[in-house]
Design a protein around this motif. Sequence first.
Motif, PDB file in Angstrom:
ATOM      1  N   SER A  67       0.798  -1.224   0.000  1.00  0.00           N
ATOM      2  CA  SER A  67       0.000   0.000   0.000  1.00  0.00           C
ATOM      3  C   SER A  67       0.830   1.272   0.000  1.00  0.00           C
ATOM      4  N   SER A  88       1.701   1.797  -3.415  1.00  0.00           N
ATOM      5  CA  SER A  88       0.515   2.155  -4.194  1.00  0.00           C
ATOM      6  C   SER A  88       0.174   3.632  -4.046  1.00  0.00           C
ATOM      7  N   SER A 119      -4.074  -4.247  -8.257  1.00  0.00           N
ATOM      8  CA  SER A 119      -3.197  -4.777  -7.215  1.00  0.00           C
ATOM      9  C   SER A 119      -3.753  -6.099  -6.687  1.00  0.00           C
ATOM     10  N   THR A 172      -3.861  -3.408   0.649  1.00  0.00           N
ATOM     11  CA  THR A 172      -5.131  -3.440   1.374  1.00  0.00           C
ATOM     12  C   THR A 172      -5.517  -2.151   2.091  1.00  0.00           C
ATOM     13  N   TRP A 216      -7.335   2.759 -11.084  1.00  0.00           N
ATOM     14  CA  TRP A 216      -6.826   1.905 -10.009  1.00  0.00           C
ATOM     15  C   TRP A 216      -7.860   0.864  -9.612  1.00  0.00           C
ATOM     16  N   ARG A 241      -8.202  -3.217  -7.266  1.00  0.00           N
ATOM     17  CA  ARG A 241      -7.553  -4.296  -6.513  1.00  0.00           C
ATOM     18  C   ARG A 241      -8.497  -5.485  -6.411  1.00  0.00           C
ATOM     19  N   ASN A 280     -10.256  -4.607   1.529  1.00  0.00           N
ATOM     20  CA  ASN A 280      -9.395  -3.687   2.272  1.00  0.00           C
ATOM     21  C   ASN A 280      -9.366  -3.984   3.775  1.00  0.00           C
ATOM     22  N   ALA A 297      -5.664 -11.155 -11.029  1.00  0.00           N
ATOM     23  CA  ALA A 297      -5.370  -9.807 -11.533  1.00  0.00           C
ATOM     24  C   ALA A 297      -4.933  -9.871 -12.990  1.00  0.00           C
ATOM     25  N   GLU A 330     -12.683  -1.096  -5.954  1.00  0.00           N
ATOM     26  CA  GLU A 330     -12.645  -2.167  -4.964  1.00  0.00           C
ATOM     27  C   GLU A 330     -13.287  -3.442  -5.539  1.00  0.00           C
TER      28      GLU A 330
END
Length: 399
Positions: free
Chosen positions: A121, A124, A140, A144, A156, A158, A162, A330, A371
């Motif tokens: 992170s 990131s 990513s 998190t 962006w 992931r 989180n 990913a 997210e």
Amino acid sequence: MRPKTARLGGVLAAGVALSLALAACGGGETGTTPGGGDTGAAPTSVKIGFIGDLTGDNAAIVIPPRNGAQLAIDEYNAKNPKVKIELVPLDSKADPSTAANLAKTAITEHKVVGIIGPAFSGESQQVQPILEEAKIPSVSPSATRTALADAGMQFWHRVVANDDVQGPAAAEFVARAVKPKKAFVIDDKSAYGQGLGQAVQKALGSSAEVQTDSFEATATDFSSTVNKVAAFNPDFVFFGGYYAQAGPLLKQLRDKGIKAGFMSGDGSLHTQLIEGAGAEQAEGALLSCPCKIAYAWAAQDENSKKFTDTFKSKFSGQLPEIYATEGYDAASAFIKAIEAGNTDPVKINDFLKTVDFQGLGKQVKFTDKGEVEDKNVYIYQVKGGEIVSVGNSTEATIG
């Protein structure tokens, strides 16, 4: 995950100087091929970067997602598609400034159409505005920190839930399955460790008396913290940090005679935790993760078993440790975008906003903030010198 708290300072300022260079970057449907040169035709290959700690202290939790991504790309390329993909590994050594420089290199020299990562992170935070300005999408597998989704970035994403999901889920599991009356929460002062520790502290605070302490992410002597834990005499200890310190910390706690239950998060979910603590001292340690560790689920899930066998065969017997499945997922998100005919970074990003598929670890679908929608958190435990799954945090029980 996110070692080394990062600052955004300086990154945005550098953006103006980069803008001319970035304008020429990207590949795909504009006729620009990776490495430069306008061919006037669609490319036959594109490059995707992977940014993360590949040789530093916590490399053992970054190499698995890199290898997972490589496996997915190799399987795709083996089908002889019209557009092949090259994965470009970029070693940040977990340093946010290095990660930022690597992002610039990936854009201006490698001319990537996407980034898998950064892994942590802190990295990131530094890389987000660089990729945003260049309009390069990223996914990513492991960063998190909750605030990453609140920066208003459109490029962006992931594939992992989180800390505001993992922390309460871990704490609620502890409150239900362990029922401690006194808990001690420790963090390593990193962006990751602090965020996770604070989430656990907040969630446990309603059911237990909680004390806290912190030490530097580079510390090796934890005697001050261990003494504080001993004086408080808790039922349970939670550590927000990474296996490189979690193992020795657990050993020092046990050597001090502290028998309290021990738990850490995804940053410690690696067999090197057991090596660092010793098998006897690590026995019974609990770990949480918004991820499925394939080998720990192999006995319960056929896809996990198949992935474990394939991964071990390709990577000289290595286990698909933490975030190997997320690295694979990913990469799969990018692959699906490219299979659909998208080779321009902006069009790939547009596709990622609509992607919805069953990955190895979870259903991969992103919210407007990037997210992943899947919020499942899983609990693991060290038993007999191995890490085993004990199930979803909402249902898991311990013996």
